[in-house]
Scaffold this motif. Structure first.
Motif, short mmCIF file in Angstrom:
data_model
loop_
_atom_site.label_atom_id
_atom_site.label_comp_id
_atom_site.label_asym_id
_atom_site.label_seq_id
_atom_site.Cartn_x
_atom_site.Cartn_y
_atom_site.Cartn_z
N MET A 93 0.82 -1.22 0.00
CA MET A 93 0.00 0.00 0.00
C MET A 93 0.85 1.26 0.00
N GLU A 94 2.11 1.12 0.35
CA GLU A 94 3.00 2.28 0.29
C GLU A 94 3.13 2.80 -1.13
N LEU A 95 3.09 1.86 -2.10
CA LEU A 95 3.20 2.24 -3.50
C LEU A 95 1.84 2.44 -4.16
N TRP A 96 0.84 1.68 -3.73
CA TRP A 96 -0.49 1.76 -4.35
C TRP A 96 -1.42 2.73 -3.64
N GLY A 97 -1.11 3.10 -2.39
CA GLY A 97 -2.03 3.89 -1.58
C GLY A 97 -2.44 5.20 -2.23
N SER A 98 -1.50 5.90 -2.83
CA SER A 98 -1.82 7.20 -3.43
C SER A 98 -2.74 7.07 -4.63
N LEU A 99 -2.93 5.84 -5.15
CA LEU A 99 -3.78 5.63 -6.33
C LEU A 99 -5.11 4.98 -6.00
N ILE A 100 -5.17 4.18 -4.92
CA ILE A 100 -6.40 3.43 -4.65
C ILE A 100 -6.97 3.67 -3.25
N ASP A 101 -6.25 4.36 -2.39
CA ASP A 101 -6.72 4.57 -1.02
C ASP A 101 -7.12 6.04 -0.83
N GLU B 295 1.08 18.81 -21.33
CA GLU B 295 0.71 18.07 -20.12
C GLU B 295 -0.45 17.12 -20.39
N GLU B 296 -0.17 16.06 -21.14
CA GLU B 296 -1.17 15.01 -21.33
C GLU B 296 -0.97 13.94 -20.25
N THR B 297 -1.71 12.85 -20.34
CA THR B 297 -1.75 11.88 -19.26
C THR B 297 -0.39 11.27 -18.98
N LEU B 298 0.34 10.88 -20.02
CA LEU B 298 1.63 10.23 -19.82
C LEU B 298 2.65 11.19 -19.23
N ASN B 299 2.63 12.44 -19.65
CA ASN B 299 3.57 13.42 -19.12
C ASN B 299 3.31 13.68 -17.64
N ILE B 300 2.04 13.81 -17.28
CA ILE B 300 1.71 14.01 -15.87
C ILE B 300 2.03 12.76 -15.06
N GLY B 301 1.87 11.58 -15.67
CA GLY B 301 2.26 10.35 -14.99
C GLY B 301 3.74 10.34 -14.66
N LYS B 302 4.58 10.83 -15.58
CA LYS B 302 6.02 10.91 -15.32
C LYS B 302 6.30 11.88 -14.18
N GLN B 303 5.54 12.96 -14.09
CA GLN B 303 5.72 13.90 -12.98
C GLN B 303 5.37 13.25 -11.64
N ILE B 304 4.28 12.48 -11.64
CA ILE B 304 3.87 11.79 -10.40
C ILE B 304 4.92 10.77 -9.99
N ILE B 305 5.45 10.04 -10.98
CA ILE B 305 6.48 9.04 -10.69
C ILE B 305 7.73 9.70 -10.12
N GLY B 306 8.08 10.89 -10.65
CA GLY B 306 9.26 11.58 -10.14
C GLY B 306 9.13 11.97 -8.67
N VAL B 307 7.90 12.17 -8.20
CA VAL B 307 7.69 12.57 -6.80
C VAL B 307 7.49 11.35 -5.90
N LEU B 308 6.66 10.39 -6.34
CA LEU B 308 6.29 9.27 -5.48
C LEU B 308 7.14 8.02 -5.71
N GLY B 309 7.80 7.90 -6.87
CA GLY B 309 8.67 6.76 -7.13
C GLY B 309 7.93 5.44 -7.27
N ASN B 310 6.76 5.43 -7.92
CA ASN B 310 6.01 4.19 -8.13
C ASN B 310 5.64 4.03 -9.62
N PRO B 311 6.61 3.79 -10.49
CA PRO B 311 6.34 3.78 -11.94
C PRO B 311 5.38 2.67 -12.36
N ILE B 312 5.55 1.46 -11.82
CA ILE B 312 4.69 0.35 -12.25
C ILE B 312 3.24 0.64 -11.93
N GLN B 313 2.98 1.15 -10.75
CA GLN B 313 1.61 1.41 -10.33
C GLN B 313 0.97 2.53 -11.16
N VAL B 314 1.71 3.60 -11.38
CA VAL B 314 1.16 4.72 -12.15
C VAL B 314 0.91 4.31 -13.59
N TYR B 315 1.85 3.59 -14.19
CA TYR B 315 1.68 3.20 -15.59
C TYR B 315 0.56 2.17 -15.76
#
Length: 321
Positions: free
Chosen positions: A50-58, A247-267
């Protein structure tokens, strides 16, 4: 006899059992392989925590609302760019297809009745325009779409033409997908029976009227599956907007990954969103195709399938009764 029984023999009970057992075995093998090759390695590395998935599903996660707000902005920008690119690609592709068909018909004309210099000038212009459109189609269809977007975003400002990044992306997608759609429609029109165009010309329709009223509507209907596939490609290619900082979906996804460090979950979440949108687009296009096919069948209903009142009204209108 049905078409299926003509093309191949209907499987017997033994063959159906073999097919069922083979399908079950293949499904079990795939599930076991997915468990040992995908799930177990990811679980051992803590990718399901949940440390990696929490920001997306919790929803209780402190970053949940901000993450989904950013994803929502990216999804909105993606849909805006896709809608504009799809609309402009259809318009440009249709006009280019009609232009190429008209130029091809002009090349067959001898311009009799005109003065020789004028006739030669018109034939020369037709040859030149035909060559230019053909070369343009081959060049822009052969270029990778990412290069087209890059050159649009860098070339326009060099000539003093400044737009928002959205329009650079839309123009780049339109250039590439417009020529592809043009070739789809052109091949559809040229694949129709030649007797239709000849019959239309015999009753006095001009080449442009023949194309607009007879060839183009049929080409849209016949080539609709290919057009649907190309429209899905347009939607997916909006993800290339990251090369121009859109700033489309993939670009914003890369920004989120840069902050939270959860690439698999975001993608994974972004992939699910793209699949859902593309599936909706495909179902919408299939619905339109079904309505068009049903309308064509209804328009061609034979008289013997009409109700008696309709037959009587037709007979009275033609003076048959």
């Amino acid at each position: 006899m049905s078409q299926q029984t003509v093309l191949y023999d209907i499987p017997g009970p033994r063959q159906r059992r073999i097919t069922l057992i083979s399908s079950l075995v293949a499904a079990v093998v795939l599930l076991v392989g997915a468990y040992f090759l995908i799930y177990r390695p990811l679980a051992d590395k803590g990718q399901f925590s949940m440390e990696l998935w929490g920001s997306l599903i919790d929803p209780a996660n402190e970053n949940f609302s901000l993450v989904w707000h950013r994803i929502g902005i990216g999804l909105k920008n993606t849909l805006i760019a896709a809608a504009l690119a799809i609309l402009s690609s259809l318009v440009v592709g249709t006009l280019l297809a009609v232009l190429r068909i008209q130029l091809k018909s002009l090349l067959r004309r001898r311009f009799t009745g005109l003065a020789a210099p004028v006739a030669y000038l018109l034939r020369g212009l037709s040859l030149l325009l035909s060559a230019v459109t053909r070369v343009s189609v081959e060049v822009f269809r052969g270029l990778p779409v990412v290069i087209t977007i890059f050159f649009v975003a860098r070339g326009f400002p060099a000539f003093g033409v400044m737009f928002d990044n959205l329009w650079y992306l839309v123009i780049g997608l339109t250039i590439y997908n417009g020529v592809v759609i043009a070739e789809i429609l052109r091949s559809g029109m040229e694949g129709l029976p030649g007797g239709q165009a000849e019959a239309a010309a015999a009753i006095g329709l001009s080449p442009l009227q023949v194309t607009r009223m007879i060839l183009l509507p049929q080409a849209f209907r016949i080539m609709l599956p290919a057009l649907i596939s190309q429209l899905v490609v347009v939607l997916k290619d909006t993800s290339l907007g990251f090369i121009i900082s859109y700033e489309e979906t993939l670009n914003i996804g890369k920004q989120i990954i840069g902050v939270l460090g959860n690439p698999i979950q975001v993608y994974v979440v972004i992939a699910v969103l793209f699949i859902a949108v593309n599936y909706s687009l495909s179902k919408l296009a299939q619905y339109v195709q079904h309505r068009l096919s049903r309308g064509r069948k209804t328009a061609g209903t034979p008289a013997q399938n009409l109700p008696p009142a309709a037959i009587m009204s037709q007979a009275e209108g033609t003076g048959g009764i």
